[in-house]
Scaffold this motif. Structure first.
Motif, PDB file in Angstrom:
ATOM      1  N   VAL A  61       8.209  59.922  38.110  1.00 59.47           N
ATOM      2  CA  VAL A  61       7.559  58.957  38.988  1.00 59.47           C
ATOM      3  C   VAL A  61       7.164  59.676  40.272  1.00 59.47           C
ATOM      4  CG1 VAL A  61       7.845  56.841  40.326  1.00 59.47           C
ATOM      5  CG2 VAL A  61       8.819  57.006  38.016  1.00 59.47           C
ATOM      6  N   TYR A  62       5.895  59.622  40.627  1.00 57.02           N
ATOM      7  CA  TYR A  62       5.378  60.349  41.780  1.00 57.02           C
ATOM      8  C   TYR A  62       5.591  59.565  43.079  1.00 57.02           C
ATOM      9  CZ  TYR A  62       3.050  63.634  38.647  1.00 57.02           C
ATOM     10  OH  TYR A  62       2.792  64.597  37.700  1.00 57.02           O
ATOM     11  N   GLN A  63       5.792  60.282  44.165  1.00 61.76           N
ATOM     12  CA  GLN A  63       5.873  59.702  45.502  1.00 61.76           C
ATOM     13  C   GLN A  63       4.523  59.895  46.196  1.00 61.76           C
ATOM     14  OE1 GLN A  63       8.647  58.113  47.225  1.00 61.76           O
ATOM     15  NE2 GLN A  63       6.914  57.589  48.563  1.00 61.76           N
TER      16      GLN A  63
ATOM     17  N   ASP B  60       7.570  53.006  30.327  1.00 63.05           N
ATOM     18  CA  ASP B  60       7.351  51.614  30.707  1.00 63.05           C
ATOM     19  C   ASP B  60       6.103  51.433  31.563  1.00 63.05           C
ATOM     20  OD1 ASP B  60       8.144  52.764  33.079  1.00 63.05           O
ATOM     21  OD2 ASP B  60       9.802  51.384  33.470  1.00 63.05           O
ATOM     22  N   GLY B  61       5.354  52.513  31.781  1.00 60.38           N
ATOM     23  CA  GLY B  61       4.124  52.441  32.548  1.00 60.38           C
ATOM     24  C   GLY B  61       4.272  52.795  34.010  1.00 60.38           C
ATOM     25  N   PHE B  62       5.514  52.976  34.491  1.00 61.98           N
ATOM     26  CA  PHE B  62       5.761  53.278  35.901  1.00 61.98           C
ATOM     27  C   PHE B  62       5.219  54.676  36.209  1.00 61.98           C
ATOM     28  CE2 PHE B  62       9.369  53.096  39.327  1.00 61.98           C
ATOM     29  CZ  PHE B  62       8.396  52.962  40.317  1.00 61.98           C
ATOM     30  N   LEU B  63       4.297  54.756  37.170  1.00 65.16           N
ATOM     31  CA  LEU B  63       3.627  56.019  37.473  1.00 65.16           C
ATOM     32  C   LEU B  63       3.978  56.579  38.851  1.00 65.16           C
ATOM     33  CD1 LEU B  63       1.432  58.178  36.784  1.00 65.16           C
ATOM     34  CD2 LEU B  63      -0.237  56.613  37.839  1.00 65.16           C
ATOM     35  N   ALA B  64       4.004  55.710  39.866  1.00 65.15           N
ATOM     36  CA  ALA B  64       4.173  56.220  41.230  1.00 65.15           C
ATOM     37  C   ALA B  64       4.717  55.131  42.146  1.00 65.15           C
ATOM     38  CB  ALA B  64       2.841  56.732  41.770  1.00 65.15           C
ATOM     39  N   ILE B  65       5.286  55.576  43.263  1.00 62.43           N
ATOM     40  CA  ILE B  65       5.762  54.662  44.293  1.00 62.43           C
ATOM     41  C   ILE B  65       5.268  55.177  45.638  1.00 62.43           C
ATOM     42  CG2 ILE B  65       7.968  55.908  44.534  1.00 62.43           C
ATOM     43  CD1 ILE B  65       9.271  53.168  45.145  1.00 62.43           C
ATOM     44  N   GLY B  66       4.974  54.255  46.529  1.00 63.11           N
ATOM     45  CA  GLY B  66       4.525  54.647  47.855  1.00 63.11           C
ATOM     46  C   GLY B  66       3.072  54.304  48.098  1.00 63.11           C
ATOM     47  N   GLY B  67       2.473  54.982  49.071  1.00 61.35           N
ATOM     48  CA  GLY B  67       1.103  54.659  49.425  1.00 61.35           C
ATOM     49  C   GLY B  67       1.047  53.348  50.185  1.00 61.35           C
ATOM     50  N   SER B  68       0.023  52.567  49.933  1.00 58.89           N
ATOM     51  CA  SER B  68      -0.141  51.276  50.603  1.00 58.89           C
ATOM     52  C   SER B  68      -1.066  50.407  49.773  1.00 58.89           C
ATOM     53  CB  SER B  68      -0.728  51.470  52.008  1.00 58.89           C
ATOM     54  OG  SER B  68      -2.084  51.878  51.916  1.00 58.89           O
TER      55      SER B  68
ATOM     56  N   ALA C 241      -7.121  52.763  42.329  1.00 57.55           N
ATOM     57  CA  ALA C 241      -6.150  52.426  41.288  1.00 57.55           C
ATOM     58  C   ALA C 241      -6.831  51.726  40.117  1.00 57.55           C
ATOM     59  CB  ALA C 241      -5.048  51.544  41.862  1.00 57.55           C
ATOM     60  N   TYR C 242      -7.579  50.663  40.393  1.00 59.16           N
ATOM     61  CA  TYR C 242      -8.206  49.911  39.306  1.00 59.16           C
ATOM     62  C   TYR C 242      -9.231  50.753  38.554  1.00 59.16           C
ATOM     63  CZ  TYR C 242      -5.778  45.722  40.671  1.00 59.16           C
ATOM     64  OH  TYR C 242      -4.783  44.812  40.931  1.00 59.16           O
ATOM     65  N   ALA C 243      -9.975  51.582  39.280  1.00 59.02           N
ATOM     66  CA  ALA C 243     -10.960  52.440  38.617  1.00 59.02           C
ATOM     67  C   ALA C 243     -10.297  53.460  37.691  1.00 59.02           C
ATOM     68  CB  ALA C 243     -11.812  53.158  39.656  1.00 59.02           C
ATOM     69  N   MET C 244      -9.012  53.766  37.947  1.00 56.10           N
ATOM     70  CA  MET C 244      -8.282  54.739  37.125  1.00 56.10           C
ATOM     71  C   MET C 244      -7.355  54.095  36.099  1.00 56.10           C
ATOM     72  SD  MET C 244      -7.213  57.721  39.831  1.00 56.10           S
ATOM     73  CE  MET C 244      -6.345  58.627  38.522  1.00 56.10           C
ATOM     74  N   GLY C 245      -7.357  52.770  36.021  1.00 52.61           N
ATOM     75  CA  GLY C 245      -6.481  52.108  35.058  1.00 52.61           C
ATOM     76  C   GLY C 245      -5.063  51.934  35.550  1.00 52.61           C
ATOM     77  N   ILE C 246      -4.890  51.829  36.860  1.00 54.50           N
ATOM     78  CA  ILE C 246      -3.576  51.697  37.509  1.00 54.50           C
ATOM     79  C   ILE C 246      -3.567  50.408  38.316  1.00 54.50           C
ATOM     80  CG2 ILE C 246      -1.997  52.791  39.172  1.00 54.50           C
ATOM     81  CD1 ILE C 246      -3.537  55.456  38.524  1.00 54.50           C
ATOM     82  N   PHE C 247      -2.402  49.784  38.457  1.00 54.70           N
ATOM     83  CA  PHE C 247      -2.313  48.594  39.311  1.00 54.70           C
ATOM     84  C   PHE C 247      -0.943  48.549  39.988  1.00 54.70           C
ATOM     85  CE2 PHE C 247      -0.929  47.372  35.058  1.00 54.70           C
ATOM     86  CZ  PHE C 247       0.273  46.705  35.294  1.00 54.70           C
ATOM     87  N   PRO C 248      -0.862  47.930  41.167  1.00 53.42           N
ATOM     88  CA  PRO C 248       0.432  47.758  41.826  1.00 53.42           C
ATOM     89  C   PRO C 248       1.108  46.507  41.280  1.00 53.42           C
ATOM     90  CG  PRO C 248      -1.280  46.888  43.239  1.00 53.42           C
ATOM     91  CD  PRO C 248      -1.965  47.412  42.007  1.00 53.42           C
TER      92      PRO C 248
ATOM     93  N   HIS D  95       8.975  47.818  46.393  1.00 47.82           N
ATOM     94  CA  HIS D  95      10.377  48.223  46.340  1.00 47.82           C
ATOM     95  C   HIS D  95      10.720  48.931  47.640  1.00 47.82           C
ATOM     96  CE1 HIS D  95      14.226  49.620  44.838  1.00 47.82           C
ATOM     97  NE2 HIS D  95      13.888  50.868  45.143  1.00 47.82           N
ATOM     98  N   GLU D  96      11.645  48.337  48.383  1.00 50.42           N
ATOM     99  CA  GLU D  96      12.065  48.901  49.669  1.00 50.42           C
ATOM    100  C   GLU D  96      10.865  49.228  50.552  1.00 50.42           C
ATOM    101  OE1 GLU D  96      14.727  52.141  48.955  1.00 50.42           O
ATOM    102  OE2 GLU D  96      16.321  50.842  48.166  1.00 50.42           O
ATOM    103  N   GLY D  97       9.925  48.298  50.571  1.00 54.69           N
ATOM    104  CA  GLY D  97       8.768  48.423  51.446  1.00 54.69           C
ATOM    105  C   GLY D  97       7.626  49.254  50.909  1.00 54.69           C
ATOM    106  N   GLU D  98       7.747  49.765  49.670  1.00 54.75           N
ATOM    107  CA  GLU D  98       6.700  50.624  49.117  1.00 54.75           C
ATOM    108  C   GLU D  98       6.157  50.037  47.809  1.00 54.75           C
ATOM    109  OE1 GLU D  98       7.212  55.094  50.374  1.00 54.75           O
ATOM    110  OE2 GLU D  98       8.879  54.493  49.051  1.00 54.75           O
ATOM    111  N   PRO D  99       4.832  50.056  47.631  1.00 56.07           N
ATOM    112  CA  PRO D  99       4.254  49.556  46.381  1.00 56.07           C
ATOM    113  C   PRO D  99       4.636  50.445  45.195  1.00 56.07           C
ATOM    114  CG  PRO D  99       2.567  49.790  48.098  1.00 56.07           C
ATOM    115  CD  PRO D  99       3.799  50.487  48.587  1.00 56.07           C
ATOM    116  N   CYS D 100       4.802  49.823  44.033  1.00 59.62           N
ATOM    117  CA  CYS D 100       5.064  50.542  42.792  1.00 59.62           C
ATOM    118  C   CYS D 100       3.826  50.406  41.902  1.00 59.62           C
ATOM    119  CB  CYS D 100       6.295  49.972  42.096  1.00 59.62           C
ATOM    120  SG  CYS D 100       7.817  50.173  43.053  1.00 59.62           S
ATOM    121  N   TRP D 101       3.373  51.515  41.338  1.00 64.27           N
ATOM    122  CA  TRP D 101       2.103  51.579  40.610  1.00 64.27           C
ATOM    123  C   TRP D 101       2.346  51.831  39.124  1.00 64.27           C
ATOM    124  CZ3 TRP D 101      -2.077  50.552  43.707  1.00 64.27           C
ATOM    125  CH2 TRP D 101      -1.857  50.657  45.089  1.00 64.27           C
ATOM    126  N   PHE D 102       1.599  51.113  38.274  1.00 66.88           N
ATOM    127  CA  PHE D 102       1.832  51.145  36.834  1.00 66.88           C
ATOM    128  C   PHE D 102       0.541  51.373  36.059  1.00 66.88           C
ATOM    129  CE2 PHE D 102       5.554  49.139  38.463  1.00 66.88           C
ATOM    130  CZ  PHE D 102       6.563  49.364  37.545  1.00 66.88           C
TER     131      PHE D 102
END
Length: 240
Positions: free
Chosen positions: A2-4, A21-29, A38-45, A49-56
């Motif tokens: 999982v990327y930060q 499970d599709g979990f790719l990254a955490i953080g960003g905004s 995200a949507y253009a790449m097939g990713i969504f928040p 979690h603890e103030g940071e978006p999780c991307w799948f």
């Protein structure tokens, strides 16, 4: 792994690197650059979690191809009855709040926090996020919202407080997508409800291939309305 991600947008890792499970990254905004890329790449928040978006980016991906919509006779009767009034893009934030208030069997609490409402409302103000709303006697009783890029609609969430209210909103979304030659409605993850409407899981690779073939300049980045839902000359109307 999982990327930060950093607060400032520098890009996403490949969706193919997501966990099982599709979990790719955490953080960003939930800023415009993050959401649009995200949507253009097939990713969504999905949640904070603890103030940071999780991307799948799940594999497989649940998708409704527009011509595969299962328009049941019982649902046709509800739509034809005129019991509900459908509006588009008149209370986007209200639909998001209602979706967040809906109790779901598989979730404890809601992932639609104020950060999500703020982020997607910014997209809505740019004409890139839309809501289909169902009213009964002028009360909002059902609806859905999502993001639109190219000829794709990325569904985020739906709610209902009256039976069939969200389904009626979904029919209007399908009609709009059919009238404007959309390819699919992204349902993200498999549910029995969406499967009953004709959605099916496809491999993530196939999903990404469709996205890569999109002409993003074809995005209808403007407020939508039911009047713009009518089929263009030469197209057949949706059978109701």
């Amino acid at each position: 792994m999982v990327y930060q991600l950093e607060k400032e947008f520098y890009g996403f890792p490949s969706p193919e690197e997501a966990e099982p499970d599709g979990f790719l990254a955490i953080g960003g905004s939930l800023s415009i650059p993050y959401l649009l890329n995200a949507y253009a790449m097939g990713i969504f928040p999905w949640f904070i979690h603890e103030g940071e978006p999780c991307w799948f980016s799940p594999d497989p991906r649940m998708v409704l191809f527009i011509d595969e919509f299962n328009y049941r006779k019982s649902l046709r009767r509800v739509v034809k009855s005129g019991k509900f009034e459908v509006r588009v893009d008149t209370d986007f934030a209200g639909v998001m709040r209602k979706c967040g208030e809906t109790q779901r069997d598989d979730q404890d609490g809601t992932w639609i926090t104020q950060e999500f409402i703020d982020g997607y409302t910014h997209l809505h103000n740019m004409g890139l996020a839309h809501s289909f709303e169902t009213y009964y006697k002028d009360e909002l009783v059902g609806g859905l919202y999502g993001v639109s890029l190219g000829k794709c609609f990325f569904g985020e969430s739906m709610f209902h407080t009256m039976t069939d209210a969200s389904k009626v909103a979904f029919v209007s979304l399908v009609d709009f997508c059919k009238a404007h030659d959309f390819v699919f409605i992204d349902a993200q993850q498999e549910t029995e409800h969406l499967a009953s409407l004709g959605a099916r899981p496809i491999p993530r690779k196939d999903y990404l291939d469709i996205l890569h073939a999109q002409d993003w300049s074809a995005t209808l980045n403007q407020p939508w309305s039911l009047s713009s839902q009518k089929p263009k000359p030469g197209n057949e109307e949706t059978d109701k």
